[in-house]
Design an enzyme around this catalytic site. Structure first.
Site, PDB file in Angstrom:
ATOM      1  N   ASP A 293     -19.631 -27.135   2.694  1.00  0.00           N
ATOM      2  CA  ASP A 293     -18.840 -27.527   3.865  1.00  0.00           C
ATOM      3  C   ASP A 293     -18.022 -28.790   3.618  1.00  0.00           C
ATOM      4  O   ASP A 293     -17.917 -29.266   2.489  1.00  0.00           O
ATOM      5  CB  ASP A 293     -19.765 -27.721   5.069  1.00  0.00           C
ATOM      6  N   ASP A 297     -22.866 -31.078   2.313  1.00  0.00           N
ATOM      7  CA  ASP A 297     -24.321 -31.007   2.486  1.00  0.00           C
ATOM      8  C   ASP A 297     -24.803 -29.607   2.858  1.00  0.00           C
ATOM      9  O   ASP A 297     -25.980 -29.309   2.730  1.00  0.00           O
ATOM     10  CB  ASP A 297     -24.839 -32.071   3.467  1.00  0.00           C
TER      11      ASP A 297
HETATM   12  C1  G16 Z   1     -25.846 -31.552  11.396  1.00  0.00           C
HETATM   13  C2  G16 Z   1     -27.261 -32.006  11.176  1.00  0.00           C
HETATM   14  C3  G16 Z   1     -28.154 -30.821  11.004  1.00  0.00           C
HETATM   15  C4  G16 Z   1     -28.010 -29.864  12.159  1.00  0.00           C
HETATM   16  C5  G16 Z   1     -26.559 -29.470  12.306  1.00  0.00           C
HETATM   17  C6  G16 Z   1     -26.297 -28.622  13.531  1.00  0.00           C
HETATM   18  O1  G16 Z   1     -25.358 -30.966  10.244  1.00  0.00           O
HETATM   19  O2  G16 Z   1     -27.369 -32.827  10.040  1.00  0.00           O
HETATM   20  O3  G16 Z   1     -29.451 -31.291  10.901  1.00  0.00           O
HETATM   21  O4  G16 Z   1     -28.785 -28.735  11.978  1.00  0.00           O
HETATM   22  O5  G16 Z   1     -25.779 -30.623  12.446  1.00  0.00           O
HETATM   23  O6  G16 Z   1     -26.574 -29.361  14.658  1.00  0.00           O
HETATM   24  P1  G16 Z   1     -26.216 -28.829  16.090  1.00  0.00           P
HETATM   25  O7  G16 Z   1     -26.917 -27.513  16.241  1.00  0.00           O
HETATM   26  O8  G16 Z   1     -26.712 -29.897  17.005  1.00  0.00           O
HETATM   27  O9  G16 Z   1     -24.722 -28.632  16.160  1.00  0.00           O
HETATM   28  P2  G16 Z   1     -23.916 -31.314   9.698  1.00  0.00           P
HETATM   29  O10 G16 Z   1     -23.765 -30.475   8.468  1.00  0.00           O
HETATM   30  O11 G16 Z   1     -22.975 -30.931  10.808  1.00  0.00           O
HETATM   31  O12 G16 Z   1     -23.935 -32.770   9.445  1.00  0.00           O
END
Ligand code: G16
Length: 559
Positions: A293, A297
């Protein structure tokens, strides 16, 4: 930079002018699941970025004399934000800034650098998988000294401070050259520009069997395609997969990071990584395909004619970890976020490993990793990682799978089917309703909440409700409690429906519905997930009424 006795900041020993600028607080700087994410235009409002950065600095015990790591995913506004933060870090007394060349650092690489350099913390500029550009998203988050996202006690403090902030400090200095590797000393501040890739590449080499990977790729057994989605992992994937492991140049597609990700969502799922998806389900599919992405990560894993759900990927990694050099001695334990399928629980039970269920958000894994209670962890939202850093790690997951394929000499589909054969299949899907009006979304949550006491014991078709609650997590390391982390309806056969509002969106609210059903019978393992989950999908609507209340006919994204 000049000496000005009136602006002199004697306690920091600086001779550069430090200005204290009066500001008005903003009421919406509450970090979400992973930092503060807003439209770029919001971050460009007067003092918006500065207020949040100063709120972070004010909430930290001490900034004077400390080292801060700084970098971002290269999206629009990255460079400007970095220049502002450099000046604010100088004014707040940091003694060293370690910055990725060009202002770039993938999130896992930033985590690694913080750990390796024993920095005080880091600021990572990213809105992850959200789109970028002048009309799209930007984000900022603080990572603590263990390299991981700031836990809630920090993010709550940042928010509280942002509500009352009335000034910020900024040094008067010119822009810093972000493109030339090396160190410069500006007054008391040392600024070091580093190659964003080398330390990370070295770390990967210490975890995986690069010789075996080179052989498997060189012999043509492993053919691969990695979609960097015009985001941060392009340079990392080129260096590791092409330069170090010898994959052909065309193995990495969309490899040049762009400020607007080429106008796409840098979100590695079958909907957004469609170029890769078409290849992997077409006649000329390589043995392995993956995508990452915006900030590097997340990961999506596919093989020829198969998509591996992130929940299955975590379970398969846990079951096979001993085949990877760094995990050859076994795992101390595993963890998954609550909405992630229970597939990894089955592996943990079989291998007698401790298994933890945490709220959504990588920050909740930090304590478990630091305490050595877990080695691997993952989430349904395309995140997997281990104790090598304190963030989820896209390319690490890619290398893990490549190493597995090389060791097992099996294509992805065989590895997955063999796993299901042994443990059963947790058929899984997530339905997202994006940009729902906040009031409607809150109404849905309230409506669900009201039903919770009445659901247990009720039978709906083949499903009888075993429990219905709101998930609350007590951290086993520091005993902190996080409440209201999603609504769960669990059935007697182990199936589950989970409802949550996303904490990463920037427009209205996103309702996520997570659906899961266990299938032990190998004859039924190849079912289409949407078909297998059809009854649960109907039940979810009956419970939450999202279609009825929004007038929509289908989710925006199904993963
Ligand atoms: C972030 C968090 C993750 C989480 C994801 C989705 O990821 O680091 O732990 O699972 O958001 O969160 P939500 O369901 O609240 O949208 P990233 O890759 O967006 O930094």
């Amino acid at each position: 930079m000049y000496f000005n006795p009136s602006g002199h900041s004697p306690h920091l020993g600086f001779i550069m002018q430090i200005n204290t600028i009066t500001t008005q607080p903003y009421s919406d700087q509450n970090p979400g699941t992973s930092g503060l994410r807003k439209k770029v235009r919001v971050f460009q409002e007067k003092g918006y970025l500065e207020n949040f950065v100063q709120s972070i600095f004010d909430s930290l015990d001490e900034t004077a004399g400390k080292t801060l790591v700084l970098g971002g995913d290269g999206r629009y506004f990255n460079r400007q934000a970095i220049q502002t933060i450099i000046k604010m870090a100088a004014a707040n007394g940091f003694s060293e800034l370690i910055i990725g060349q060009g202002g770039l650092l993938s999130t896992p690489a930033a985590s690694h650098i913080i750990r390796k350099c024993e920095a005080y913390g880091g600021l990572i500029l990213s809105a992850s998988h959200n789109p970028g550009g002048p009309d799209d998203d930007f984000g900022i988050k603080y990572n603590v000294g263990n390299g991981g996202p700031a836990p809630e006690k920090y993010t709550n403090a940042f928010y509280q401070r942002s509500l009352t902030i009335d000034s910020y400090r900024i040094a008067e200095m010119g822009d810093v050259d972000l493109d030339t590797i090396g160190s410069t000393q500006i007054d008391r501040l040392k600024i070091t520009i580093i190659d964003p890739v080398s330390d990370y590449a070295e770390l990967m080499q210490s975890i995986f069997d690069f010789n075996l990977l080179k052989q498997s790729i060189g012999s043509g057994y492993i053919t691969l395609r990695f979609d960097a989605m015009h985001a941060i992992t392009g340079p990392y994937a080129k260096r590791i997969l092409v330069d170090m492991l010898g994959a052909p140049e065309e193995s990495v597609i969309n490899a040049t990071p762009l400020e607007d990700f080429g106008g796409h969502h840098p979100d590695p799922n079958l909907a957004h990584a469609h170029e890769l998806a078409e290849l992997m389900f077409g006649p000329h599919a390589p043995i392995f395909g993956a995508a990452s992405d915006g900030d590097g990560d997340r990961n999506m894993i596919t093989g020829s004619q198969i998509f591996v759900t992130p929940s299955d990927s975590l379970a398969i990694m846990a079951a096979n970890a001993r085949l990877i050099p760094a995990y050859a001695k076994g795992l101390s334990g595993v963890a998954r976020s609550m909405p992630t399928s229970q597939a990894v629980d089955r592996v943990a039970a079989a291998y007698k490993l401790p298994c933890f269920e945490t709220p959504t958000g990588w920050k909740f894994f930090g304590n478990l990793l630091d305490a050595g209670k877990i080695t691997l962890c993952g989430e349904e939202s395309f995140g997997t990682g281990s104790d090598h850093v304190r963030e989820k790690d896209g390319l690490w997951a890619v290398l893990f799978w490549l190493n597995l394929i090389a060791r097992k000499r099996q294509p992805v589909a065989d590895i997955v089917h063999e796993h299901w054969q042994k443990f059963g299949r947790d058929i899984y899907s997530r339905h997202d309703y994006e940009a729902v009006e906040t009031e409607i979304a809150n109404g849905i949550v309230e409506h669900l909440r009201n039903q919770l006491p009445t659901l247990p014991g009720q039978t709906f078709g083949e499903f009888t409700v075993k429990f219905a609650d709101e998930f609350s997590y007590a951290d086993p390391v520091d005993d902190s409690v996080s409440k209201n982390q999603g609504i769960r309806v669990g059935f007697t056969d182990g199936s589950r429906i989970v409802f949550r509002l996303s904490g990463t969106g920037t427009v209205g609210a996103t309702l996520r519905i997570y659906l899961e059903k266990f299938e032990a019978d190998p004859a039924k393992h190849d079912q289409d997930a949407q078909e297998a989950l059809a009854e649960l999908i109907k039940l979810a609507e009956q419970f939450c009424e999202v279609k009825k209340r929004t007038g929509r006919t289908a989710p925006n994204v199904i993963t």
